[in-house]
Scaffold this motif. Structure first.
Motif, PDB file in Angstrom:
ATOM      1  N   TRP A   1       0.837  -1.201   0.000  1.00  0.00           N
ATOM      2  CA  TRP A   1       0.000   0.000   0.000  1.00  0.00           C
ATOM      3  C   TRP A   1       0.870   1.249   0.000  1.00  0.00           C
ATOM      4  O   TRP A   1       0.601   2.205  -0.719  1.00  0.00           O
ATOM      5  N   ARG A   2       1.945   1.210   0.738  1.00  0.00           N
ATOM      6  CA  ARG A   2       2.801   2.385   0.812  1.00  0.00           C
ATOM      7  C   ARG A   2       3.493   2.674  -0.506  1.00  0.00           C
ATOM      8  O   ARG A   2       3.628   3.823  -0.923  1.00  0.00           O
ATOM      9  N   VAL A   3       3.931   1.636  -1.185  1.00  0.00           N
ATOM     10  CA  VAL A   3       4.564   1.822  -2.490  1.00  0.00           C
ATOM     11  C   VAL A   3       3.568   2.426  -3.464  1.00  0.00           C
ATOM     12  O   VAL A   3       3.863   3.408  -4.164  1.00  0.00           O
ATOM     13  N   LEU A   4       2.385   1.866  -3.482  1.00  0.00           N
ATOM     14  CA  LEU A   4       1.328   2.393  -4.347  1.00  0.00           C
ATOM     15  C   LEU A   4       1.066   3.852  -4.024  1.00  0.00           C
ATOM     16  O   LEU A   4       0.982   4.715  -4.910  1.00  0.00           O
ATOM     17  N   PHE A   5       0.974   4.135  -2.770  1.00  0.00           N
ATOM     18  CA  PHE A   5       0.700   5.475  -2.292  1.00  0.00           C
ATOM     19  C   PHE A   5       1.768   6.461  -2.764  1.00  0.00           C
ATOM     20  O   PHE A   5       1.442   7.536  -3.301  1.00  0.00           O
ATOM     21  N   HIS A   6       3.007   6.098  -2.658  1.00  0.00           N
ATOM     22  CA  HIS A   6       4.069   7.017  -3.049  1.00  0.00           C
ATOM     23  C   HIS A   6       4.117   7.215  -4.554  1.00  0.00           C
ATOM     24  O   HIS A   6       4.342   8.328  -5.031  1.00  0.00           O
TER      25      HIS A   6
ATOM     26  N   GLY B   1      11.966   4.172  -0.960  1.00  0.00           N
ATOM     27  CA  GLY B   1      12.489   3.783   0.346  1.00  0.00           C
ATOM     28  C   GLY B   1      12.968   4.971   1.152  1.00  0.00           C
ATOM     29  O   GLY B   1      12.736   5.057   2.357  1.00  0.00           O
ATOM     30  N   ALA B   2      13.629   5.914   0.486  1.00  0.00           N
ATOM     31  CA  ALA B   2      14.150   7.083   1.186  1.00  0.00           C
ATOM     32  C   ALA B   2      13.002   7.927   1.740  1.00  0.00           C
ATOM     33  O   ALA B   2      13.018   8.358   2.890  1.00  0.00           O
ATOM     34  N   ARG B   3      12.003   8.155   0.936  1.00  0.00           N
ATOM     35  CA  ARG B   3      10.867   8.961   1.382  1.00  0.00           C
ATOM     36  C   ARG B   3      10.093   8.277   2.488  1.00  0.00           C
ATOM     37  O   ARG B   3       9.695   8.898   3.471  1.00  0.00           O
ATOM     38  N   ALA B   4       9.854   6.985   2.310  1.00  0.00           N
ATOM     39  CA  ALA B   4       8.957   6.280   3.227  1.00  0.00           C
ATOM     40  C   ALA B   4       9.708   5.618   4.374  1.00  0.00           C
ATOM     41  O   ALA B   4       9.102   5.049   5.262  1.00  0.00           O
ATOM     42  N   MET B   5      11.024   5.725   4.364  1.00  0.00           N
ATOM     43  CA  MET B   5      11.834   5.091   5.404  1.00  0.00           C
ATOM     44  C   MET B   5      11.577   3.583   5.474  1.00  0.00           C
ATOM     45  O   MET B   5      11.308   3.027   6.528  1.00  0.00           O
ATOM     46  N   ILE B   6      11.656   2.962   4.321  1.00  0.00           N
ATOM     47  CA  ILE B   6      11.460   1.512   4.255  1.00  0.00           C
ATOM     48  C   ILE B   6      12.714   0.898   3.643  1.00  0.00           C
ATOM     49  O   ILE B   6      13.274   1.447   2.693  1.00  0.00           O
ATOM     50  N   HIS B   7      13.131  -0.213   4.172  1.00  0.00           N
ATOM     51  CA  HIS B   7      14.339  -0.859   3.673  1.00  0.00           C
ATOM     52  C   HIS B   7      14.132  -1.397   2.265  1.00  0.00           C
ATOM     53  O   HIS B   7      13.044  -1.820   1.906  1.00  0.00           O
ATOM     54  N   LYS B   8      15.204  -1.366   1.497  1.00  0.00           N
ATOM     55  CA  LYS B   8      15.078  -1.683   0.079  1.00  0.00           C
ATOM     56  C   LYS B   8      14.656  -3.120  -0.194  1.00  0.00           C
ATOM     57  O   LYS B   8      14.049  -3.387  -1.226  1.00  0.00           O
ATOM     58  N   THR B   9      14.972  -4.026   0.700  1.00  0.00           N
ATOM     59  CA  THR B   9      14.537  -5.405   0.447  1.00  0.00           C
ATOM     60  C   THR B   9      13.013  -5.523   0.571  1.00  0.00           C
ATOM     61  O   THR B   9      12.373  -6.256  -0.174  1.00  0.00           O
ATOM     62  N   LYS B  10      12.475  -4.793   1.525  1.00  0.00           N
ATOM     63  CA  LYS B  10      11.016  -4.801   1.651  1.00  0.00           C
ATOM     64  C   LYS B  10      10.384  -4.235   0.392  1.00  0.00           C
ATOM     65  O   LYS B  10       9.431  -4.789  -0.148  1.00  0.00           O
TER      66      LYS B  10
END
Lengths: 146, 146
Positions: free
Chosen positions: A42-47, A60-69
Motif C-alpha cells: 500500500w505504501r509503495v502504491l501510495f508514493h 524507500g528514502a521517502r517512506a523510510m522503508i528498507h530496500k529489500t522490503k
DNA sequence: TGGTAATTGTTGCTTTTGTAACTAACAAGC
DNA sequence: GCTTGTTAGTTACAAAAGCAACAATTACCA
C-alpha cells in the motif's frame, strides 16, 4: 537529575506507537480485504500515486522503508499488474516504477477511502488541535512540506 | 464527494507511523544495545514497572500486544532474570508477573533515559503544542488518563 | 586508462511476528 | 455431578521482516 515526576505513560515514542497502531487498523482492514495488499505494498502504491514515477530506492528514502522490503513489494505489485518497471537507459542500474491503469484505479479508490477514514480519526478533535497535531507529526517525522 | 483536495501526505495513520518509527529509533538503539531487549520485552518491563504486578493478558490488554508475543517476551525476560512468575493459587491459570531487583534496576535506568529522550523529541515544540500533541495521541490511542 | 569505491536491486538465510490449535483451569447452567 | 463455554498461557507452523552477501552498473580519481 530529578526526573522522578516523568511518567512513562506520556513517553512520546510509546504514545505515537499506540496511536499509530490503533489508527492503522481500520484502514489496513480495507486495503487488505479489498486488494490483498500488505502494508508495504500500500505504501509503495501510495508514493507512486502521490509523487509520480520513482525508483525503489527513492520510495524507500521517502517512506523510510528498507530496500529489500520494497523489492519484494514491487515484485508482488508488478506480478499483479498494479505497476510496471522501466529500465532507465541513462543509468541501467535504475528501474523507474509507475502505476498501471489498474494501479491508478486502486490508488484513487484508496485515496478516497483514506480521506473519509482520516475524517473519522480526527472526529473528536477541534480544527486547531488537528492543525497542531499534524504539524507536530510532520516535524517529528521530518517530512518536508513538499 | 468532492475530496480531490485531500493530500495523502497528511493522512493521519501515515503521519503517525512515520513519526512513531522515527522517534523510536534512538531509544530502541539504547535498550537494544544495553540490555539486548526486543521492543516487546521493553514494553513488558515498562508496564510491570509502571503499573506493578500483572498477568500476561493484562499487559497485553493495556499495551495492545497479542498474547503470544507477550508469552515469548516473558519467557526470555524470565530466563534472563529480569522478572519472575508466581502462580495465583486462587486461579491456577493465572501467572502473576513482577520485576526482580535486576528488572527494576533496568526499568529505572530506562525510565530515566526515556525522560531525557522524550525531552529531545519535543525539543522543537512549544509547551502548548506538546500538551495538545500528547492529549491528541492519548485520545487516538484510547489511553485512559489513569 | 585502470582500479577502487559507491549505488541499484535481488536473493538466501535468520530472526521475529501472526495464526490457529492445543492444554489446563475455571465458570455457569442444568 | 455433568456438560458446555470461556479464559490463561504455550506451542507449532506459516508469513513477513531484518541482515548480509551478491551481481551489475556507474562514479571517482590517481
Amino acid at each position: 537529575m530529578a526526573r522522578s515526576d516523568f511518567d512513562l505513560i506520556d513517553f512520546l515514542p510509546y504514545l505515537l506507537n499506540q496511536a499509530a497502531e490503533k489508527s492503522s487498523l481500520g484502514f489496513q482492514a480495507y486495503y487488505k480485504g479489498t486488494y490483498g495488499f500488505l502494508r508495504t505494498e500500500w505504501r509503495v502504491l501510495f508514493h507512486l500515486g502521490r509523487y509520480g514515477e520513482m525508483t525503489a530506492v527513492e520510495i524507500g528514502a521517502r517512506a523510510m522503508i528498507h530496500k529489500t522490503k520494497i523489492s519484494r513489494a514491487v515484485a508482488r505489485l508488478t506480478e499483479r499488474r498494479f505497476l510496471t518497471r522501466r529500465e532507465d537507459m541513462a543509468d541501467r542500474r535504475r528501474e523507474v516504477l509507475s502505476l498501471t491503469p489498474l494501479g491508478r484505479k486502486a490508488f484513487e479508490d484508496l485515496c478516497e477511502k483514506a480521506a473519509v477514514y482520516d475524517r473519522d480519526c480526527v472526529a473528536g478533535l477541534s480544527e486547531e488541535e488537528q492543525r497542531v497535531l499534524r504539524a507536530a507529526l510532520r516535524h517529528l517525522a521530518n517530512i518536508p512540506r513538499d
